[in-house]
Design an enzyme around this catalytic site. Structure first.
Site, mmCIF file in Angstrom:
data_model
loop_
_atom_site.group_PDB
_atom_site.id
_atom_site.type_symbol
_atom_site.label_atom_id
_atom_site.label_comp_id
_atom_site.label_asym_id
_atom_site.label_seq_id
_atom_site.Cartn_x
_atom_site.Cartn_y
_atom_site.Cartn_z
ATOM 1 N N ASP A 142 18.316 11.612 -63.741
ATOM 2 C CA ASP A 142 19.168 12.364 -62.810
ATOM 3 C C ASP A 142 20.583 12.377 -63.375
ATOM 4 O O ASP A 142 21.298 11.368 -63.306
ATOM 5 C CB ASP A 142 19.170 11.715 -61.420
ATOM 6 N N LYS A 165 16.031 18.792 -55.303
ATOM 7 C CA LYS A 165 16.113 17.464 -54.715
ATOM 8 C C LYS A 165 17.320 17.378 -53.787
ATOM 9 O O LYS A 165 18.445 17.668 -54.193
ATOM 10 C CB LYS A 165 16.214 16.393 -55.806
ATOM 11 N N LYS A 190 19.729 19.083 -58.028
ATOM 12 C CA LYS A 190 19.879 18.052 -56.999
ATOM 13 C C LYS A 190 21.227 18.212 -56.332
ATOM 14 O O LYS A 190 22.233 18.483 -56.994
ATOM 15 C CB LYS A 190 19.734 16.676 -57.666
#
Length: 214
Positions: free
Chosen positions: A89, A181, A152
Site C-alpha cells: 500500500d 480500498k 485506496k
C-alpha cells in the site's frame, strides 16, 4: 454479514509492540481476513505468523506522507517483498499531484508496480481528504494507467478517512476491473456496508472485530 475477506486487519500506530501485532495476526487467522497491514518493520514477523494461512501480508510504503524519493519507495517495496509482503500500500506524493506533475506520479506508481511484478498487489493511497474531486479522478486515472491493482482512499493519518462519495467516485473512475480500498475511520458495520455499496472491494480498518460483531 460482511465477508471477512473484505478486510485488511490493520495496525499502523507508532507504539505498536510485537505482542500487539501478534494479536492482530492471530485474529486475522481466526476470522480469515484478507490481510494484515503493518509498517515495514513488522513485515518479516507477520510473514512468519501467517505462513500457514491464506491471510496475506500487506506492508505500507512511503507512509504516511508519500513524499519520500521514488528510489526510496522502490527500495522499501523491494525490501518488503523480500521480507514476505504480498501486498504493498503506497502513498502518492500529494504535493506533486497538486502541482500537476502527472508524469511524475504515473512513473512513480509504475516503478513500484514494476518492483511488485505480477504476483504482488499494489494499492495506491491517494489521500482523498487533501484532494478536490478533479484531483481524485486524476489520481485514479494515473494509478490505472500505471498498472496499479487498487486505489485506496486514505492513510488514516491525515485530516479525515474514507467517505462514501469518494469511494463511489473512485469506483466510477476506475471501472470494475480494478480494486477500490476504503480505509480510515470505518468503525461500524453500517459504515462498512455503505463503503461496499459505494464500490469498495476491500476495507482497511483496525476496528475489524467490532464491525463483524466479535
Amino acid at each position: 454479514m460482511i465477508s471477512t475477506k473484505y478486510f485488511d486487519h490493520t495496525i499502523l500506530n507508532a507504539d505498536a509492540t510485537e505482542q500487539d501485532v501478534l494479536k492482530i495476526c492471530e485474529e486475522a487467522k481466526k476470522y480469515d481476513f484478507a490481510s494484515v497491514c503493518v509498517n515495514q518493520y513488522y513485515t518479516s514477523f507477520v510473514a512468519k505468523q501467517l505462513q500457514d494461512s491464506d491471510v496475506k501480508v500487506c506492508t505500507v510504503v512511503g507512509f504516511p506522507l508519500g513524499q519520500s524519493d521514488t528510489r526510496v519507495k522502490v527500495f522499501e517495496t523491494k525490501t518488503a517483498i523480500e521480507d514476505g509482503a504480498q501486498e504493498i500500500d503506497m502513498v502518492i506524493n500529494v504535493g506533486a499531484l497538486k502541482d500537476k506533475k502527472y508524469d511524475f506520479i504515473r512513473n512513480e506508481i509504475k516503478a513500484l508496480k514494476n518492483a511488485c511484478g505480477n504476483d504482488v498487489i499494489l494499492k495506491v493511497i491517494i489521500e482523498t481528504c487533501l484532494l478536490t474531486d478533479d484531483e481524485k479522478v486524476m489520481a485514479c486515472k494515473l494509478s490505472k494507467e500505471a498498472g496499479a491493482d487498487f486505489v485506496k482512499t486514505s492513510t488514516g493519518f491525515s485530516k479525515a478517512g474514507a467517505k462514501t462519495p469518494d469511494v463511489k467516485l473512485m469506483r466510477e473512475t476506475v471501472g470494475q476491473d480494478m480494486g477500490v480500498k476504503a480505509s480510515g475511520g470505518i468503525h461500524s458495520e453500517a459504515e462498512a456496508l455503505s463503503m461496499i455499496e459505494a464500490g469498495a472491494s476491500r476495507l482497511g480498518t483496525s476496528a475489524t472485530l467490532t464491525i463483524i460483531g466479535k
